[in-house]
Scaffold this active site. Sequence first.
Site, PDB file in Angstrom:
ATOM      1  N   ASP A 168      -0.134  42.821 -28.368  1.00 31.82           N
ATOM      2  CA  ASP A 168       0.246  44.184 -28.732  1.00 31.82           C
ATOM      3  C   ASP A 168      -0.201  45.179 -27.669  1.00 31.82           C
ATOM      4  O   ASP A 168       0.556  46.055 -27.248  1.00 31.82           O
ATOM      5  CB  ASP A 168      -0.362  44.570 -30.082  1.00 31.82           C
ATOM      6  N   HIS A 169      -1.448  45.074 -27.259  1.00 38.16           N
ATOM      7  CA  HIS A 169      -1.960  46.026 -26.273  1.00 38.16           C
ATOM      8  C   HIS A 169      -1.320  45.823 -24.903  1.00 38.16           C
ATOM      9  O   HIS A 169      -0.989  46.790 -24.216  1.00 38.16           O
ATOM     10  CB  HIS A 169      -3.486  45.934 -26.182  1.00 38.16           C
TER      11      HIS A 169
END
Length: 393
Positions: A168-169
């Site tokens: 996600d990051h």
Amino acid sequence: MISGALEGFTCIDVSGHVAGPYAGSLLGDLGCDVIKVELPNGGDSHRGRNPKYEGYGPSFRALNRNKKSVTLNLREEKACRILLELLESADIFLENFRPPTRKNLGLDYEELSKFNPNLIHCSISGYGQSGPYRDKPGFDTIGQALSGMMSLVTDLDDPKVAGISFVDHAAGIFAAHGIMAALLARAKTGRGQFIDVSLLQVSIAFIESHVADYLNGGEAVSRENFPKGRIYSLLDCDKKPFMVHLSGHNQAWEGLLKAAELDDVIGDPRFATRKHRTDRHEEVVEILREQFRKKPRSYWLPRLDAGGIPNAPINTIREVFDDPQIAHMGIPKQITHSKMGTSHLVGSPINLSDTPAKFFRAAPLLGEHTEEVLAKLGYDDDEIKALRTNGVI
């Protein structure tokens, strides 16, 4: 002097969870005017991740700093028209819809670019815009699992998640990277473009250096062979963990042995070269662990530093912020919301000398800026009241 590298640009952020919001926060850190569009009555699902904070949890504050919040019920045709009004003058559209959902809302790039050819449209999805998995739901852990990344961070006989949303990051970083590249290209061509970022492709790209050997005829990197001959996870007499990471030359190996008070092992033919140490990695680990268990890491780490041997304690999150280098970096930083008080956040890791990343505003309350943004579009008080009464905002 401008206050941020992206000052003057506007991003309409219709994303939720982690990847999209993180990308938007990175843009906001650099001065972009980020308007977060959320559904009324709950908003971004990440707001409610921890019910203790009643829709304003710490992780939401971190992922949505430097944004305004507008509520639009996109199930209502009028709300979709308002969103199109916002996009008509925006520079960036950031969303994480699955492709069929975006099409049903009339938000495909082909349509949007007709009335705003300057628009840069960034879509973050699980698997991309086409292919057999296109319509499947995607999450960080699914990308980790499918790409091979998770196999590098877990015991496959007893698999567990890593405890961090790598994908996600990373997807948020790649999305922001793509957006800024598209802004540079637009300055040359005068046209916006579509950016496709998928959790699956990001996952594979993130570990590319680890799979390159396999793709080019070699052995695939694994948890077992990655550290061999150079990386050692150790425990002291109090079972406090620390790491040592050696470079390839023998001076580093001998320096480690001197720091560990293992001078008698220097010159041992079993460990004479890096290949020897790689082949006998488990034997090396056993010797080092037995020695380092004799004293506390407060004794060992200064000795390693004195020998120029890369090392660090394996800190828990509680221990991180006692580290003098972290404190020197000014982490954590503080940001204050007029109603919700002060939050302690890490902030952007990008350090620009002339246009530094900043905290311009705290993460917004749900719909905090709806009236402000609609007024700029030309809606008067009565119209805004009617929109609220009819469940549009």
